[in-house]
Design a protein around this motif. Structure first.
Motif, mmCIF file in Angstrom:
data_model
loop_
_atom_site.group_PDB
_atom_site.id
_atom_site.type_symbol
_atom_site.label_atom_id
_atom_site.label_comp_id
_atom_site.label_asym_id
_atom_site.label_seq_id
_atom_site.Cartn_x
_atom_site.Cartn_y
_atom_site.Cartn_z
ATOM 1 N N MET A 2 0.815 -1.102 -0.037
ATOM 2 C CA MET A 2 0.234 0.121 0.020
ATOM 3 C C MET A 2 1.144 0.979 0.023
ATOM 4 O O MET A 2 1.931 1.351 0.924
ATOM 5 C CB MET A 2 -0.846 -0.029 1.272
ATOM 6 N N TYR A 3 0.497 2.124 -0.973
ATOM 7 C CA TYR A 3 1.473 3.476 -0.719
ATOM 8 C C TYR A 3 0.378 4.595 -1.359
ATOM 9 O O TYR A 3 -0.858 4.340 -1.923
ATOM 10 C CB TYR A 3 2.541 3.278 -1.813
ATOM 11 N N TRP A 4 0.555 5.650 -1.005
ATOM 12 C CA TRP A 4 0.012 7.093 -1.559
ATOM 13 C C TRP A 4 0.774 7.444 -2.935
ATOM 14 O O TRP A 4 2.009 7.237 -3.250
ATOM 15 C CB TRP A 4 0.425 8.152 -0.475
ATOM 16 N N PHE A 27 -4.558 6.451 -1.836
ATOM 17 C CA PHE A 27 -3.806 5.418 -1.611
ATOM 18 C C PHE A 27 -4.034 4.021 -2.603
ATOM 19 O O PHE A 27 -5.140 3.896 -3.155
ATOM 20 C CB PHE A 27 -4.390 4.868 -0.128
ATOM 21 N N ALA A 44 -3.608 0.121 -3.280
ATOM 22 C CA ALA A 44 -3.223 -1.259 -2.593
ATOM 23 C C ALA A 44 -3.137 -2.213 -3.758
ATOM 24 O O ALA A 44 -3.916 -2.435 -4.570
ATOM 25 C CB ALA A 44 -4.390 -1.731 -1.763
ATOM 26 N N SER A 63 -8.715 6.762 1.533
ATOM 27 C CA SER A 63 -8.089 6.302 2.743
ATOM 28 C C SER A 63 -7.481 5.022 2.712
ATOM 29 O O SER A 63 -7.690 3.985 1.667
ATOM 30 C CB SER A 63 -8.998 6.380 3.849
ATOM 31 N N ARG A 64 -6.475 4.601 3.550
ATOM 32 C CA ARG A 64 -6.152 3.093 3.949
ATOM 33 C C ARG A 64 -6.866 2.251 3.784
ATOM 34 O O ARG A 64 -7.173 1.024 3.159
ATOM 35 C CB ARG A 64 -5.135 3.079 4.676
#
Length: 62
Positions: free
Chosen positions: A1-3, A10, A12, A26-27
């Motif tokens: 997971m990253y922005w 985000f 995934a 959001s995550r």
């Protein structure tokens, strides 16, 4: 997971399932979305007779 700045979301990714990824504001949203995408990915692979790799397990980082 990253922005990812370009998407302002985000991301995934599921490395063991090629092309399997989802995004969210959001995550938590990205994780929820990717869980649905994983199910669809596996169902599609099965219907096409494509192999589904066994999970390799967790990556450990020091």
């Amino acid at each position: 997971m990253y922005w990812r700045d370009a998407d302002q979301a985000f991301i995934a990714e599921v490395p063991e399932l090629p092309g399997c990824m989802a995004d969210g504001a959001s995550r938590l949203e990205a994780m929820s979305q990717v869980e649905q995408v994983i199910e669809t990915w596996i169902e599609t692979a099965r219907s096409l007779g494509r192999p589904i790799l066994e999970p390799k397990g967790r990556l450990m980082f020091a």
